[in-house]
Design a protein around this motif. Sequence first.
Motif, PDB file in Angstrom:
ATOM      1  N   LEU A  14      45.862  39.797  46.943  1.00  0.00           N
ATOM      2  CA  LEU A  14      46.904  40.273  45.965  1.00  0.00           C
ATOM      3  C   LEU A  14      46.567  41.724  45.718  1.00  0.00           C
ATOM      4  O   LEU A  14      45.377  42.132  45.587  1.00  0.00           O
ATOM      5  N   ALA A  15      47.753  42.432  45.577  1.00  0.00           N
ATOM      6  CA  ALA A  15      47.716  43.846  45.212  1.00  0.00           C
ATOM      7  C   ALA A  15      48.416  44.356  44.072  1.00  0.00           C
ATOM      8  O   ALA A  15      49.501  43.691  43.660  1.00  0.00           O
ATOM      9  N   PHE A  16      48.054  45.060  42.945  1.00  0.00           N
ATOM     10  CA  PHE A  16      48.737  45.535  41.855  1.00  0.00           C
ATOM     11  C   PHE A  16      48.306  46.728  41.351  1.00  0.00           C
ATOM     12  O   PHE A  16      47.131  47.138  41.422  1.00  0.00           O
ATOM     13  N   LYS A  17      49.174  47.662  40.655  1.00  0.00           N
ATOM     14  CA  LYS A  17      48.780  48.760  39.986  1.00  0.00           C
ATOM     15  C   LYS A  17      47.768  48.356  38.695  1.00  0.00           C
ATOM     16  O   LYS A  17      47.884  47.749  38.054  1.00  0.00           O
ATOM     17  N   ASP A  18      46.848  49.346  38.810  1.00  0.00           N
ATOM     18  CA  ASP A  18      45.991  49.337  37.583  1.00  0.00           C
ATOM     19  C   ASP A  18      46.778  49.661  36.347  1.00  0.00           C
ATOM     20  O   ASP A  18      47.567  50.557  36.289  1.00  0.00           O
ATOM     21  N   ILE A  19      46.527  48.977  35.144  1.00  0.00           N
ATOM     22  CA  ILE A  19      47.355  49.340  33.964  1.00  0.00           C
ATOM     23  C   ILE A  19      46.534  50.406  33.446  1.00  0.00           C
ATOM     24  O   ILE A  19      47.061  51.092  32.326  1.00  0.00           O
ATOM     25  N   ASN A  20      45.326  50.804  33.737  1.00  0.00           N
ATOM     26  CA  ASN A  20      45.002  52.062  33.155  1.00  0.00           C
ATOM     27  C   ASN A  20      44.281  52.669  34.044  1.00  0.00           C
ATOM     28  O   ASN A  20      42.934  52.928  34.626  1.00  0.00           O
ATOM     29  N   PRO A  21      44.993  53.502  35.146  1.00  0.00           N
ATOM     30  CA  PRO A  21      44.668  54.314  36.435  1.00  0.00           C
ATOM     31  C   PRO A  21      44.003  55.315  35.940  1.00  0.00           C
ATOM     32  O   PRO A  21      44.080  56.003  35.146  1.00  0.00           O
TER      33      PRO A  21
ATOM     34  N   VAL B 185      42.965  45.622  44.660  1.00  0.00           N
ATOM     35  CA  VAL B 185      43.432  44.737  45.772  1.00  0.00           C
ATOM     36  C   VAL B 185      42.099  43.579  45.581  1.00  0.00           C
ATOM     37  O   VAL B 185      40.939  43.915  45.644  1.00  0.00           O
ATOM     38  N   ILE B 186      42.571  42.485  45.435  1.00  0.00           N
ATOM     39  CA  ILE B 186      41.531  41.217  45.153  1.00  0.00           C
ATOM     40  C   ILE B 186      42.018  39.988  46.203  1.00  0.00           C
ATOM     41  O   ILE B 186      43.130  39.797  46.613  1.00  0.00           O
ATOM     42  N   PRO B 187      41.011  39.346  46.666  1.00  0.00           N
ATOM     43  CA  PRO B 187      41.383  38.080  47.259  1.00  0.00           C
ATOM     44  C   PRO B 187      41.670  37.176  46.156  1.00  0.00           C
ATOM     45  O   PRO B 187      41.341  36.995  45.183  1.00  0.00           O
ATOM     46  N   LYS B 188      42.743  36.076  46.769  1.00  0.00           N
ATOM     47  CA  LYS B 188      43.056  35.091  45.889  1.00  0.00           C
ATOM     48  C   LYS B 188      41.899  33.826  45.757  1.00  0.00           C
ATOM     49  O   LYS B 188      41.907  33.365  44.635  1.00  0.00           O
TER      50      LYS B 188
END
Length: 66
Positions: free
Chosen positions: A3-10, A18-21
């Motif tokens: 999974l990949a997503f934007k950090d809410i506090n960049p 980016v993390i493994p499921k």
Amino acid sequence: SVLAFKDINPQMPVHIIVIPKKHIKSIADLTIEDEALIGKIFTAINKIAKDLNISDHYPVIVTVKF
């Protein structure tokens, strides 16, 4: 598997998580079977960088829990 997503506090202009499921409690719990999964994480990072038109010089920070 990843999974990949934007950090809410960049902390940087582009900050993607980016993390493994698959739940892996800590780096100490990695097994030989996880080698392909770790490779997929870095392949995903490469694809995301290309999709975002980021140069080939970008920091990758690995956070581990012991």
